[in-house]
Design a protein around this motif. Structure first.
Motif, PDB file in Angstrom:
ATOM      1  N   THR A   1       0.821  -1.212   0.000  1.00 51.79           N
ATOM      2  CA  THR A   1       0.000   0.000   0.000  1.00 51.79           C
ATOM      3  C   THR A   1       0.858   1.266   0.000  1.00 51.79           C
ATOM      4  O   THR A   1       0.399   2.334  -0.412  1.00 51.79           O
ATOM      5  CB  THR A   1      -0.940   0.028   1.231  1.00 51.79           C
ATOM      6  OG1 THR A   1      -0.151   0.016   2.427  1.00 51.79           O
ATOM      7  CG2 THR A   1      -1.872  -1.162   1.221  1.00 51.79           C
ATOM      8  N   HIS A   2       2.094   1.130   0.463  1.00 49.46           N
ATOM      9  CA  HIS A   2       3.015   2.274   0.472  1.00 49.46           C
ATOM     10  C   HIS A   2       4.009   2.220  -0.690  1.00 49.46           C
ATOM     11  O   HIS A   2       4.725   3.202  -0.931  1.00 49.46           O
ATOM     12  CB  HIS A   2       3.797   2.308   1.795  1.00 49.46           C
ATOM     13  CG  HIS A   2       2.921   2.416   3.010  1.00 49.46           C
ATOM     14  ND1 HIS A   2       2.341   3.602   3.410  1.00 49.46           N
ATOM     15  CD2 HIS A   2       2.504   1.472   3.896  1.00 49.46           C
ATOM     16  CE1 HIS A   2       1.614   3.401   4.496  1.00 49.46           C
ATOM     17  NE2 HIS A   2       1.709   2.111   4.815  1.00 49.46           N
ATOM     18  N   MET A   3       4.056   1.081  -1.396  1.00 53.40           N
ATOM     19  CA  MET A   3       4.993   0.915  -2.507  1.00 53.40           C
ATOM     20  C   MET A   3       4.274   0.358  -3.734  1.00 53.40           C
ATOM     21  O   MET A   3       4.533  -0.772  -4.153  1.00 53.40           O
ATOM     22  CB  MET A   3       6.139  -0.028  -2.111  1.00 53.40           C
ATOM     23  CG  MET A   3       7.019   0.481  -0.982  1.00 53.40           C
ATOM     24  SD  MET A   3       8.190  -0.795  -0.457  1.00 53.40           S
ATOM     25  CE  MET A   3       9.022  -1.166  -2.001  1.00 53.40           C
ATOM     26  N   PRO A   4       3.335   1.100  -4.324  1.00 49.76           N
ATOM     27  CA  PRO A   4       2.660   0.599  -5.533  1.00 49.76           C
ATOM     28  C   PRO A   4       3.645   0.462  -6.687  1.00 49.76           C
ATOM     29  O   PRO A   4       4.514   1.322  -6.879  1.00 49.76           O
ATOM     30  CB  PRO A   4       1.608   1.680  -5.819  1.00 49.76           C
ATOM     31  CG  PRO A   4       2.131   2.916  -5.160  1.00 49.76           C
ATOM     32  CD  PRO A   4       2.884   2.449  -3.944  1.00 49.76           C
ATOM     33  N   LEU A   5       3.538  -0.630  -7.430  1.00 54.72           N
ATOM     34  CA  LEU A   5       4.424  -0.891  -8.558  1.00 54.72           C
ATOM     35  C   LEU A   5       3.585  -0.961  -9.830  1.00 54.72           C
ATOM     36  O   LEU A   5       2.631  -1.738  -9.896  1.00 54.72           O
ATOM     37  CB  LEU A   5       5.181  -2.212  -8.357  1.00 54.72           C
ATOM     38  CG  LEU A   5       6.031  -2.330  -7.079  1.00 54.72           C
ATOM     39  CD1 LEU A   5       6.624  -3.723  -6.967  1.00 54.72           C
ATOM     40  CD2 LEU A   5       7.139  -1.284  -7.070  1.00 54.72           C
TER      41      LEU A   5
ATOM     42  N   THR B   1     -22.806   0.237  -1.206  1.00 53.13           N
ATOM     43  CA  THR B   1     -23.462   1.439  -0.677  1.00 53.13           C
ATOM     44  C   THR B   1     -22.613   2.128   0.388  1.00 53.13           C
ATOM     45  O   THR B   1     -22.881   3.277   0.741  1.00 53.13           O
ATOM     46  CB  THR B   1     -24.833   1.091  -0.065  1.00 53.13           C
ATOM     47  OG1 THR B   1     -24.654   0.196   1.048  1.00 53.13           O
ATOM     48  CG2 THR B   1     -25.726   0.421  -1.094  1.00 53.13           C
ATOM     49  N   LEU B   2     -21.605   1.424   0.908  1.00 48.35           N
ATOM     50  CA  LEU B   2     -20.717   1.991   1.923  1.00 48.35           C
ATOM     51  C   LEU B   2     -19.545   2.750   1.311  1.00 48.35           C
ATOM     52  O   LEU B   2     -18.753   3.351   2.035  1.00 48.35           O
ATOM     53  CB  LEU B   2     -20.172   0.871   2.823  1.00 48.35           C
ATOM     54  CG  LEU B   2     -21.215  -0.017   3.523  1.00 48.35           C
ATOM     55  CD1 LEU B   2     -20.527  -1.163   4.241  1.00 48.35           C
ATOM     56  CD2 LEU B   2     -22.056   0.801   4.487  1.00 48.35           C
ATOM     57  N   VAL B   3     -19.428   2.714  -0.029  1.00 49.18           N
ATOM     58  CA  VAL B   3     -18.310   3.351  -0.721  1.00 49.18           C
ATOM     59  C   VAL B   3     -18.618   4.840  -0.918  1.00 49.18           C
ATOM     60  O   VAL B   3     -19.616   5.194  -1.555  1.00 49.18           O
ATOM     61  CB  VAL B   3     -18.055   2.677  -2.081  1.00 49.18           C
ATOM     62  CG1 VAL B   3     -16.907   3.378  -2.805  1.00 49.18           C
ATOM     63  CG2 VAL B   3     -17.737   1.198  -1.880  1.00 49.18           C
ATOM     64  N   ALA B   4     -17.768   5.713  -0.371  1.00 53.37           N
ATOM     65  CA  ALA B   4     -17.989   7.161  -0.482  1.00 53.37           C
ATOM     66  C   ALA B   4     -17.625   7.679  -1.862  1.00 53.37           C
ATOM     67  O   ALA B   4     -18.382   8.423  -2.485  1.00 53.37           O
ATOM     68  CB  ALA B   4     -17.185   7.891   0.595  1.00 53.37           C
ATOM     69  N   SER B   5     -16.441   7.290  -2.359  1.00 54.66           N
ATOM     70  CA  SER B   5     -16.014   7.709  -3.694  1.00 54.66           C
ATOM     71  C   SER B   5     -15.089   6.655  -4.272  1.00 54.66           C
ATOM     72  O   SER B   5     -14.404   5.938  -3.530  1.00 54.66           O
ATOM     73  CB  SER B   5     -15.301   9.061  -3.648  1.00 54.66           C
ATOM     74  OG  SER B   5     -14.107   8.970  -2.896  1.00 54.66           O
ATOM     75  N   CYS B   6     -15.072   6.536  -5.610  1.00 57.84           N
ATOM     76  CA  CYS B   6     -14.274   5.499  -6.247  1.00 57.84           C
ATOM     77  C   CYS B   6     -14.125   5.799  -7.730  1.00 57.84           C
ATOM     78  O   CYS B   6     -14.735   6.731  -8.259  1.00 57.84           O
ATOM     79  CB  CYS B   6     -14.928   4.134  -6.067  1.00 57.84           C
ATOM     80  SG  CYS B   6     -16.536   4.008  -6.887  1.00 57.84           S
TER      81      CYS B   6
ATOM     82  N   GLY C   1     -13.925  -4.137   0.185  1.00 60.03           N
ATOM     83  CA  GLY C   1     -13.023  -3.232   0.894  1.00 60.03           C
ATOM     84  C   GLY C   1     -13.776  -2.352   1.882  1.00 60.03           C
ATOM     85  O   GLY C   1     -13.314  -2.116   3.012  1.00 60.03           O
ATOM     86  N   ALA C   2     -14.950  -1.865   1.475  1.00 65.92           N
ATOM     87  CA  ALA C   2     -15.762  -1.030   2.366  1.00 65.92           C
ATOM     88  C   ALA C   2     -16.231  -1.823   3.587  1.00 65.92           C
ATOM     89  O   ALA C   2     -16.298  -1.278   4.703  1.00 65.92           O
ATOM     90  CB  ALA C   2     -16.963  -0.476   1.598  1.00 65.92           C
ATOM     91  N   LEU C   3     -16.537  -3.110   3.398  1.00 68.26           N
ATOM     92  CA  LEU C   3     -16.930  -3.952   4.531  1.00 68.26           C
ATOM     93  C   LEU C   3     -15.760  -4.157   5.494  1.00 68.26           C
ATOM     94  O   LEU C   3     -15.947  -4.176   6.716  1.00 68.26           O
ATOM     95  CB  LEU C   3     -17.441  -5.304   4.026  1.00 68.26           C
ATOM     96  CG  LEU C   3     -18.811  -5.286   3.329  1.00 68.26           C
ATOM     97  CD1 LEU C   3     -19.079  -6.613   2.635  1.00 68.26           C
ATOM     98  CD2 LEU C   3     -19.921  -4.979   4.333  1.00 68.26           C
ATOM     99  N   LEU C   4     -14.551  -4.308   4.941  1.00 64.07           N
ATOM    100  CA  LEU C   4     -13.374  -4.460   5.803  1.00 64.07           C
ATOM    101  C   LEU C   4     -13.093  -3.176   6.583  1.00 64.07           C
ATOM    102  O   LEU C   4     -12.584  -3.222   7.709  1.00 64.07           O
ATOM    103  CB  LEU C   4     -12.153  -4.842   4.973  1.00 64.07           C
ATOM    104  CG  LEU C   4     -12.169  -6.214   4.291  1.00 64.07           C
ATOM    105  CD1 LEU C   4     -10.812  -6.530   3.677  1.00 64.07           C
ATOM    106  CD2 LEU C   4     -12.566  -7.319   5.260  1.00 64.07           C
TER     107      LEU C   4
ATOM    108  N   SER D   1      -8.630   2.329   4.550  1.00 64.38           N
ATOM    109  CA  SER D   1      -9.225   2.166   3.221  1.00 64.38           C
ATOM    110  C   SER D   1      -8.253   1.567   2.210  1.00 64.38           C
ATOM    111  O   SER D   1      -8.596   0.624   1.494  1.00 64.38           O
ATOM    112  CB  SER D   1      -9.736   3.514   2.715  1.00 64.38           C
ATOM    113  OG  SER D   1     -10.230   3.402   1.403  1.00 64.38           O
ATOM    114  N   ALA D   2      -7.029   2.108   2.141  1.00 71.59           N
ATOM    115  CA  ALA D   2      -6.051   1.629   1.159  1.00 71.59           C
ATOM    116  C   ALA D   2      -5.680   0.173   1.419  1.00 71.59           C
ATOM    117  O   ALA D   2      -5.565  -0.634   0.490  1.00 71.59           O
ATOM    118  CB  ALA D   2      -4.809   2.506   1.185  1.00 71.59           C
ATOM    119  N   LEU D   3      -5.502  -0.180   2.696  1.00 70.82           N
ATOM    120  CA  LEU D   3      -5.141  -1.551   3.056  1.00 70.82           C
ATOM    121  C   LEU D   3      -6.283  -2.514   2.729  1.00 70.82           C
ATOM    122  O   LEU D   3      -6.049  -3.614   2.209  1.00 70.82           O
ATOM    123  CB  LEU D   3      -4.801  -1.625   4.544  1.00 70.82           C
ATOM    124  CG  LEU D   3      -4.377  -3.003   5.084  1.00 70.82           C
ATOM    125  CD1 LEU D   3      -3.118  -3.487   4.369  1.00 70.82           C
ATOM    126  CD2 LEU D   3      -4.157  -2.949   6.591  1.00 70.82           C
ATOM    127  N   ALA D   4      -7.523  -2.104   3.004  1.00 72.33           N
ATOM    128  CA  ALA D   4      -8.679  -2.955   2.726  1.00 72.33           C
ATOM    129  C   ALA D   4      -8.805  -3.225   1.234  1.00 72.33           C
ATOM    130  O   ALA D   4      -9.061  -4.365   0.812  1.00 72.33           O
ATOM    131  CB  ALA D   4      -9.939  -2.287   3.258  1.00 72.33           C
TER     132      ALA D   4
END
Length: 582
Positions: free
Chosen positions: A205-209, A352-357, A393-396, A403-406
């Motif tokens: 999550t901190h090192m996207p490739l 429905t739990l997703v704010a933006s995507c 991811g929103a459920l997690l 959010s990024a980790l989920a």
């Protein structure tokens, strides 16, 4: 309606199915409790035939069948509402899919690890064997194309998943070496590897490739990933199963249990309301009819012919005891049904739990809902597994994960199982080509390296080919246009496998109604789906029209051969001591 109720009902039905129906099927028809010399011991070569402990083999089988299809299919099928998808997943899994998987595994074990196609020559005819092999060949090329594209698209869409997925290969090799070369107990190293995998999920999550960071376009990046994936699957399929396939699948089985556990925990904590209607009443003009397309859109979450290939292609060659076939065959399919159920809940409630995507089909969206995600069939099919990644991811996030980790966890979950299916399918395709080489007396196809090349090249071509989708008129990767064909041919392979298993036990004077009824239902639904797609492709794309026509002809021929075999064997005495008849 509270989505937690939907999840509870589905899980309870799965548990009851295993407790009662699997035992009934296993005792009355399959005789899974009998003592028998297992192929893994009798033909042991430590390459493909390897006696394997039940929990390790369950991990291999479970993760080989639980690929991207039980996730993508429900995410697309939710377009028609939550009720059709839920009913097909639950009823199909308990009474059709699990019965099919269990039966394919038992029959293959009884026949010294032979594939279902090979067994069809004894049960039906030599002609049926060749047709079966050709049908499987075409299906697996579709599987390879679809799964390679699914993984490549997710690598591009979620670059934070690239690091942990590739690190997992190294971890799996280390676990395989410890188990099989140092005789270490399997559980501890696999759990340590799982912990390290989750560490690299966090690091990812901190090192996207991504290749896009090097200035490439998304299309070029996807193409490179497809090529790399086919190179990887070729190498992996040639390695001994204990070196990479088994240990990685064992790690992935733990990952799937943890992932499913977290998903269902998120459902029970958040209890999001189901945003979708029970059944959609108004569909857009480009949408296909729900019946029969529902049954092939959810291609693996209810019943899957590919599972029979895994059961008779790799799993039967590793089973340690006959009694293990119940938990591996029937139980493995229930696990896949649970994954498909979670995917459905994510699609009809979790989003429905997703704010933006960012959605693949329409771009940036704020306050995601079912009505926005499923506004048209083209968007629903174009978004593919996005509902699972975003909704899951929103459920997690509801249980406290960032959010990024989920999101990365969900992507790694999907990619891990799709990658397992990819190299398992490549290995199976090599077996199929070798069998076809023996049947047609083409010796070169029995060479494992040449067979591997023939296995992957057509799949790669399908994955890289861009064509016009007859339904939407837009240009897409061929594999996504082929998804309904993949689903229909996959389900039809399940029906044909059930036909072989039905005839096999009918010849042994067993009660076969539990096999015959699912066979007929699946056969009717999938054959009609294939015919509808053949009409769609006529005049639009000659190559796809030809593929569909060949598949339909092979199916018709196989059905005729099965009927003729039933007539020939009707008065024949049962085989001596339950052995295969000639």
């Amino acid at each position: 309606m509270n989505s937690a109720y939907l999840a509870i009902v589905g899980i309870v039905i799965f548990l009851l199915g295993y407790r009662f129906y699997s035992r009934y099927i296993g005792t009355r028809i399959y005789a899974y409790n009998e003592l028998r010399k297992m192929p893994a011991h009798e033909l042991r070569d430590d390459l493909d035939y390897v006696p394997t402990k039940r929990h390790i083999l369950f991990g291999h089988h479970f993760t080989s069948i639980a690929g991207a299809a039980p996730i993508i299919g429900p995410c697309v099928a939710a377009y028609w509402g939550w009720l059709p998808a839920f009913l097909w997943i639950v009823i199909g899994t308990v009474f059709m899919g699990a019965v099919h998987d269990f039966g394919a595994l038992v029959v293959s074990v009884r026949e010294k690890g032979r594939s279902i196609a090979d067994i069809s020559s004894k049960v039906i005819s030599d002609r049926a064997r060749i047709m079966f092999l050709i049908f499987i060949l075409m299906l697996v090329w579709l599987v390879l194309a679809v799964f390679a594209m699914a993984i490549a698209d997710l690598f591009v869409a979620v670059p934070t998943a690239v690091l942990p997925i590739n690190i997992e290969i190294i971890l799996a090799i280390a676990v395989g070496w410890l188990i099989y070369r140092k005789n270490t107990m399997a559980l501890a190293p696999s759990l340590i590897a799982l912990a390290l995998l989750y560490f690299f999920v966090w690091a990812g999550t901190h090192m996207p490739l991504s290749f896009e960071s090097l200035g490439m376009t998304k299309q070029d990046a996807t193409t490179i990933w497809v090529v790399l994936l086919f190179i990887y699957s070729s190498i992996a399929s040639l390695l001994p199963v204990w070196f990479l396939l088994q240990p990685r699948d064992y790690i992935n089985s733990h990952q799937l249990f943890v992932g499913l556990g977290l998903l269902y925990l998120g459902i029970f904590i958040a209890q999001p309301a189901i945003d979708a209607p029970a059944i959609r009443t108004a569909v857009d003009p480009g949408a296909p009819p729900m019946i029969p397309l529902l049954f092939v859109t959810i291609a693996c979450g209810a019943i899957s012919g590919f599972h029979g290939l895994v059961a008779s292609g790799t799993t039967s060659k590793q089973a340690n005891e006959m009694r293990d076939t119940r938990i591996i065959g029937y139980g493995g399919m229930l696990g896949e049904g649970s994954l498909a159920l979670a995917s459905t809940v994510a699609a009809v409630a979790g989003i429905t739990l997703v704010a933006s995507c960012e959605l693949p089909s329409i771009g940036h969206v704020d306050n995601l809902s079912w009505a926005v995600y499923y506004d048209t069939w083209a968007h629903a099919s174009g978004n593919k597994a996005a509902a699972f990644v975003l909704g899951g991811g929103a459920l997690l996030e509801q249980i406290g994960l960032p959010s990024a980790l989920a999101k990365t966890l969900m992507a790694v979950l999907v990619i891990s199982f799709a990658a397992t299916t990819l190299d398992t399918a490549t290995r199976i395709q090599r077996f199929v080509l070798s069998e076809l080489g023996i049947a047609l007396k083409i010796k070169s196809l029995t060479n494992r390296y040449l067979a591997t090349a023939v296995a992957v090249l057509p799949g790669a071509w399908l994955a890289l080919w861009n064509i016009t989708d007859p339904a939407s008129g837009s240009v897409k990767q061929a594999g996504w246009v082929l998804w309904p064909i993949f689903g229909a041919s996959n389900q039809m392979l399940a029906a044909l496998t059930l036909m072989v298993v039905t005839l096999y036990f009918w010849q042994r004077k067993k009660s076969i109604s539990a096999l015959f009824i699912p066979m007929v239902l699946v056969m009717v639904a999938t054959l009609s789906s294939l015919m509808l797609k053949t009409v769609d492709f006529y005049g639009q794309n000659n190559v796809l029209f030809l593929i569909n026509t060949i598949l339909t002809v092979l199916i018709g021929w196989m059905i005729v051969e099965g009927i003729l075999a039933a007539r020939r064997r009707k008065e024949a005495p049962p085989p001596v001591n339950g052995e295969a008849c000639g």
